[in-house]
Design an enzyme around this catalytic site. Sequence first.
Site, mmCIF file in Angstrom:
data_model
loop_
_atom_site.group_PDB
_atom_site.id
_atom_site.type_symbol
_atom_site.label_atom_id
_atom_site.label_comp_id
_atom_site.label_asym_id
_atom_site.label_seq_id
_atom_site.Cartn_x
_atom_site.Cartn_y
_atom_site.Cartn_z
ATOM 1 N N ASP A 36 -1.321 -0.452 6.066
ATOM 2 C CA ASP A 36 -1.514 0.174 7.377
ATOM 3 C C ASP A 36 -2.929 0.033 7.898
ATOM 4 O O ASP A 36 -3.242 0.531 8.974
ATOM 5 C CB ASP A 36 -1.150 1.661 7.316
ATOM 6 C CG ASP A 36 -2.152 2.481 6.515
ATOM 7 O OD1 ASP A 36 -2.554 2.032 5.413
ATOM 8 O OD2 ASP A 36 -2.561 3.566 6.972
ATOM 9 N N ASP A 73 -0.414 5.150 0.805
ATOM 10 C CA ASP A 73 -0.746 6.170 1.799
ATOM 11 C C ASP A 73 -0.730 5.566 3.195
ATOM 12 O O ASP A 73 -1.406 4.574 3.460
ATOM 13 C CB ASP A 73 -2.120 6.769 1.489
ATOM 14 C CG ASP A 73 -2.365 8.078 2.219
ATOM 15 O OD1 ASP A 73 -1.441 8.554 2.904
ATOM 16 O OD2 ASP A 73 -3.476 8.626 2.122
ATOM 17 N N ASP A 124 0.851 -1.185 0.000
ATOM 18 C CA ASP A 124 0.000 0.000 0.000
ATOM 19 C C ASP A 124 0.895 1.245 0.000
ATOM 20 O O ASP A 124 2.102 1.162 0.246
ATOM 21 C CB ASP A 124 -0.891 -0.037 1.247
ATOM 22 C CG ASP A 124 -1.894 1.101 1.290
ATOM 23 O OD1 ASP A 124 -2.363 1.518 0.212
ATOM 24 O OD2 ASP A 124 -2.210 1.570 2.397
#
Length: 256
Positions: free
Chosen positions: A205, A10, A8
């Site tokens: 995250d 961001d 990922d």
Amino acid sequence: MSKSIICDMDGVIYRGKQLIPGANDFVQRLLSTQTPFLFLTNNAEQTALDLKLKLEGLGISGLTEENFITAAMATAMFLKAQKPAATAYVIGGGGIMSELYKVGFSLSETNPDYVVVAKSTSFNFEQLKKAVRLIDGGAKFIGTNPDMIDPVEGGNEPAAGTILAAISAATGKRPYIVGKPNALMMTLATRKLGVHPDNAVMIGDRMDTDIVGGMEAGMTTALVLSGVTTPEIMTHFPYKPDHVFNNVGEIDLAAL
């Protein structure tokens, strides 16, 4: 040999306009060890070139457009497999339109095969009305990603999920959503890399998108605490990641 990496962006590589500590070192280790990898994002507004240039602007060099897969790309890949050279009415920006063109789709407001919805900063009532009428008329309802809001400078703003919710409320129909947490997007990413999910690691995250999507696709999962998830939040979920790190800079590729 290290496992392939699907990562990922961001909250993992950057937060807003700030590079996360250790991120550049992590990417350079991926490149220097020739580890197969993809950056995977639910962002359907930007193209792979846009994302490459963004990372270069943050100081990460050596990447190509082939190192990225977006929700727009995954949606186009999925729709091409379903019905090549079909037609679509699109609500969204240049990212999704560009990817649909690349796979041979035509954009049409007259009896399209699909209504495809991504985030749009110019969404209006006329588009809502048109989408509702086309779906009521038989067009298949597709969403690039389910995100309700996107964090931006100064707060949050509505994202693709809010537009999907409006259309769904008016039609009584739910969209098929390609992006995370749908494991389909993870599967498309491993296919793009040419690896089996058993030999891939999903790094993210968020427990509710990255980790559950990777888990359901059969991948090893690694949670980083540099984004939205804290150790306390992690305990609220009925599943857990295989690995937990403070940030990607801590990751030993050979140990995954």
